[in-house]
Design an enzyme around this catalytic site. Structure first.
Site, PDB file in Angstrom:
ATOM      1  N   CYS B  51       0.824  -1.202   0.000  1.00  0.00           N
ATOM      2  CA  CYS B  51       0.000   0.000   0.000  1.00  0.00           C
ATOM      3  C   CYS B  51       0.858   1.253   0.000  1.00  0.00           C
ATOM      4  O   CYS B  51       2.079   1.187   0.088  1.00  0.00           O
ATOM      5  CB  CYS B  51      -0.901   0.010   1.224  1.00  0.00           C
ATOM      6  SG  CYS B  51       0.066   0.027   2.736  1.00  0.00           S
ATOM      7  N   CYS B  54       2.995   1.659   3.048  1.00  0.00           N
ATOM      8  CA  CYS B  54       4.209   0.842   3.050  1.00  0.00           C
ATOM      9  C   CYS B  54       5.322   1.575   2.309  1.00  0.00           C
ATOM     10  O   CYS B  54       6.471   1.583   2.744  1.00  0.00           O
ATOM     11  CB  CYS B  54       3.972  -0.493   2.342  1.00  0.00           C
ATOM     12  SG  CYS B  54       2.614  -1.437   3.008  1.00  0.00           S
ATOM     13  N   ASP B 455       3.920 -35.384  -2.383  1.00  0.00           N
ATOM     14  CA  ASP B 455       5.027 -35.753  -1.519  1.00  0.00           C
ATOM     15  C   ASP B 455       4.602 -35.344  -0.112  1.00  0.00           C
ATOM     16  O   ASP B 455       3.673 -34.564   0.044  1.00  0.00           O
ATOM     17  CB  ASP B 455       6.267 -34.984  -1.988  1.00  0.00           C
ATOM     18  CG  ASP B 455       7.380 -35.032  -0.975  1.00  0.00           C
ATOM     19  OD1 ASP B 455       7.689 -36.146  -0.538  1.00  0.00           O
ATOM     20  OD2 ASP B 455       7.925 -33.972  -0.634  1.00  0.00           O
ATOM     21  N   ASP B 638      12.053 -35.765  -5.257  1.00  0.00           N
ATOM     22  CA  ASP B 638      10.844 -35.673  -6.087  1.00  0.00           C
ATOM     23  C   ASP B 638      11.145 -35.221  -7.498  1.00  0.00           C
ATOM     24  O   ASP B 638      10.292 -35.312  -8.375  1.00  0.00           O
ATOM     25  CB  ASP B 638       9.863 -34.653  -5.491  1.00  0.00           C
ATOM     26  CG  ASP B 638       9.470 -34.996  -4.081  1.00  0.00           C
ATOM     27  OD1 ASP B 638       9.192 -36.174  -3.844  1.00  0.00           O
ATOM     28  OD2 ASP B 638       9.445 -34.090  -3.246  1.00  0.00           O
TER      29      ASP B 638
END
Lengths: 52, 735
Positions: B51, B54, B455, B638
């Protein structure tokens, strides 16, 4: 129809100014942060005087 | 920077993901370059910035730091770039931002510079702007002609249109001409060949007609064609550029450096400069940069990314460790046995390359459409030319006019927008949900999925242990355990301390707390020694679950842990099963935690202790049954399965190799978007097919008109703009 001799160059000139502005915006990276620019307008910093 | 060049319509590489994620070699090269020209520019990632407040907070806080010359936030990329004196370090600034409540991570500016100067995107945008300017002006003149300008006025308007359109077509059409020429040279008829032909033919015919004071000129059609097609190409480019910059950011977060001991002096080195035989120091919390054997120190290592084991393994002198494991408790000194290309990390990555090579490249909908379309258009145009040459007894001018009109009308304005518009719209939606699409065809492949393999460690679970049934222990035991646990950074100890704190346990007064690396923590409580750590060290009997043990006045207590499922994991599994998919859980972990998690999430098919090759084999077996498998995983074990699967997803916390191998990256912690992704994938494929039908429908109406010679430039302009607009609107209908 003589008016065309003025109108056509004028319309081309105006379009050309738009194109030149677009080129300038591209070159100076005005499109790098669209989200940030949309938000920055809401901040109160530099409201009274321009950022040095 | 040269890395941008080969990105656009260049020949498709064997592994589409490689184009997105920078290779290790390139990262090393970029880093070396950066080290050579360190200029006090710091780049921080701000994942939470969203925003106007920020922006002011971050810029204000940074500007107040002495030595900072300027700080500018880019909210689109969620980054801040800081120009500062040499003595200002990133760690300093991160601490300053943390005080303001802003999370920040250091990024490697050398790796990111290629995104910032995205020359190709700017180049396309420039051509798009020029084409738009010309289209508007030429259209203005054309409307005058269509509404009845005659003779000299019409000719004048045509000449002015030509003066605007010809330079535009030459400038804006270059991406198409280049790629058409490239595909012709290798003897293929790409989508860009008919496009280029239509652009050139339309312009030259129009010049000739204007010269002969003809009634029809297609200048407006030529520039409109260029504009719409450039728009499609720009959208396509932007989708990929966003994916690439985010992928680069993930890579830039990892710093491939190691501490080498040279004659007892610590020196920081790039990993590529480490050789076998070097002595490397790995601090607690750091990832092993190389394969090696421990020569000094004791600790525990977390192998979950490599094997899927959720329990840390003890490491002492003589233990073999592999690159990618995380050192948990004590500093370890390693003698390097293999580094860089020879390390086990790299060998696993090679497995991926093999799987990628074996995978048949998916032919996307757009490819299939282009393959059917190009020959058909050429055939139509040439037969129209032939027929009218015969029918008019050799009127070349008329026949060429007709065949040009056919090319212009069939030209794939809508076809060129049909897929990019849908992909842009869908990937924008998914990005907001926290999914990053690395490959455009991933959406189409996602739509075909009917089996999902998950996984466990780090994917369905956060890889963070959580103590179970803490309150079953006596208060005194808990108080001592909490006090000891607070003294360690071991993941089990931290989880225990956090769990005790959440239950309102007040830590006991334990003195002389010290950590014994590789074993646990000990201290003195009420004059008696107490220990928290491994079972054998505490003299306790091990329980089958993940647990840590407390020795207190001769008795022992076991604290069992369970791995917390990711938020949204249960919802994602339930939603996928509700959509009729077969959901499986394959884990390298031991049986007890896998069975428990499967029961908790309602997964009926599960397997524990699975080796990496077995995961890939399971994917292959399901594919052989005719199923399309979605693999979701994060570890090195994986990667082979991720690469072999029809489509694959990995979380952002996954290892580099796993992210490279997958098509989609899950940016947030929440898993629920995976079910959404499948739904959006199906929807967007449907939209793409609809878009092809729409643009085909316009052609069915307009082509016969063109063939019989009734197509005017007005009809061509109408068909083109209407179909392009309908197609774009249809793409926006994604929910």
């Amino acid at each position: 129809m003589e008016i065309l001799a003025i109108l056509i160059p004028v319309s081309l000139l105006l379009g050309g100014i738009g194109l030149a502005a677009f080129f300038w915006a591209m070159k100076t990276k005005q499109f790098d942060d669209p989200d940030g620019d949309a938000q920055r307008i809401l901040t109160k910093d530099w409201d009274d005087r321009p950022k040095p | 920077m040269t890395v941008v060049e080969d990105f656009g319509r260049a020949p498709v590489s064997a592994c589409p993901a490689c184009a997105v994620v920078p290779s290790a070699e390139r990262i090393a090269a970029l880093r070396a370059e950066r080290d050579g020209q360190r200029d006090g520019r710091i780049m921080l990632s701000l994942p939470l910035a969203h925003c106007a407040a920020c922006i002011s907070t971050v810029e204000g806080a940074l500007a107040a730091v002495p030595g900072v010359r300027s700080a500018r936030v880019n909210l689109t990329l969620k980054r801040v770039s800081i120009d500062a004196a040499h003595d200002v370090t990133a760690a300093n600034l991160i601490a300053v931002l943390a005080r303001e409540g802003q999370e920040a991570h250091e990024l490697d500016p050398g790796l990111l510079s290629s995104t910032e100067t995205d020359r190709q995107g700017r180049d396309l945008l420039m051509r798009l702007g020029v084409a738009f300017f010309s289209m508007m002006n030429v259209m203005l003149l054309s409307v005058a002609v269509w509404s009845g300008a005659e003779d000299a006025t019409r000719d004048l308007f045509h000449w002015i249109s030509g003066a605007i359109a010809l330079p535009t077509v030459i400038f804006a059409g270059q991406p198409f001409f280049k790629s058409a020429w490239a595909s012709l040279r290798v003897g293929r008829l790409g989508m860009d060949v008919p496009i280029s032909l239509a652009l050139i033919l339309a312009s030259s015919i129009s010049v000739y007609e204007t010269w002969m004071s003809g009634h029809h000129a297609y200048f407006d059609a030529a520039v409109m064609l260029a504009f719409f097609l450039l728009l499609g190409r720009y959208l396509d480019h932007r989708t990929r550029a966003v994916a690439r910059s985010a992928a680069e950011e993930l890579a830039a977060l990892e710093v491939p450096r190691a501490i080498v001991l040279e004659d007892g002096v610590e020196v920081e080195r790039a990993i590529s400069a480490i050789k076998a035989g070097d002595i490397v120091l790995v601090r607690p919390g750091a990832r092993m940069p190389v394969d090696g054997v421990v020569i000094h120190g004791a600790s525990e290592v977390d192998r979950s990314l490599l094997t899927g084991e959720s329990l840390p393994v003890a490491a002492g002198e003589g233990t073999l460790v592999s690159a990618g494991e995380v050192n948990l408790t004590g500093p370890l000194t390693l003698r390097v046995t293999a580094a860089g290309k020879d390390s086990s990390l790299h060998r696993m990555a090679d497995l991926v390359a093999v799987a990628e090579g074996a995978k048949t490249r998916y032919t996307s909908l757009a490819d299939r459409a282009a393959g059917a379309y190009s020959p058909l258009v050429h055939l139509l145009s040439f037969s129209a030319f032939g027929y009218w040459m015969w029918a008019t007894g050799g009127d070349l001018r008329y026949a060429i006019n007709i065949s040009a009109a056919v090319l212009i009308i069939t030209c794939p304005c809508a076809l060129g927008l049909a897929v990019p518009a849908v992909i842009t719209s869908a990937s924008g939606k998914l990005f907001r949900k926290g999914l990053l699409i690395k490959d455009g065809t991933a959406l189409e492949r996602l739509a075909e999925v009917d089996a999902v393999i998950f996984d466990k460690t780090g994917t369905l679970t956060l890889g963070m242990p959580e103590p179970v049934a803490l309150t079953d222990h006596p208060a005194e035991v808990l108080a001592v355990a909490a006090a000891l646990a607070a003294g360690s950074s071991h993941p089990l100890a931290r989880a225990l301390a956090a769990g005790a704190l959440a239950d309102g346990v007040v830590p006991a007064l334990v003195q002389d707390i010290r950590e014994v690396p590789g074993h646990g923590i000990e201290g003195v409580w009420n004059g008696a020694p107490v220990r928290l750590g491994r079972a054998d060290w505490c003299g306790a009997e091990a329980v089958p679950q993940t647990a840590t043990y407390l020795r207190l006045e001769g008795s022992t207590h076991a604290f069992a842990f369970t791995d917390r499922p990711r938020p949204g994991a249960a919802e994602a599994v339930a939603a996928l099963q509700a959509a009729g998919m077969r959901v499986e859980l394959l884990s390298g972990d031991s049986e007890a935690p896998v069975r428990e998690l499967a029961a908790r999430l309602g997964i009926a098919h599960w397997q524990a202790g699975v080796l990496p090759e077995q995961k890939a084999a399971r994917v292959a077996a399901l594919s052989a049954e005719g199923r399309h498998v979605l693999m979701v995983g994060d570890g090195l074990n994986d990667t082979a399965a991720l690469a072999a699967a029809h489509v694959s997803i990995s979380p952002a916390t996954a290892l580099d190799a796993a992210r490279v191998a997958s098509d989609i990256v899950l940016l947030g912690q929440d898993m629920a978007p995976i079910a959404d992704a499948v739904r959006i994938g199906r929807q967007s494929t449907k939209r793409m097919v609809e878009n092809f039908l729409i643009s085909g429908g316009y052609n069915v109406v307009a082509v016969p008109l063109a063939l019989v010679g009734m197509a005017t430039p007005l009809a061509a302009a109408l068909a083109m703009s209407l179909s392009s607009i309908t197609v774009s609107l249809n793409a926006m209908r994604l929910r």
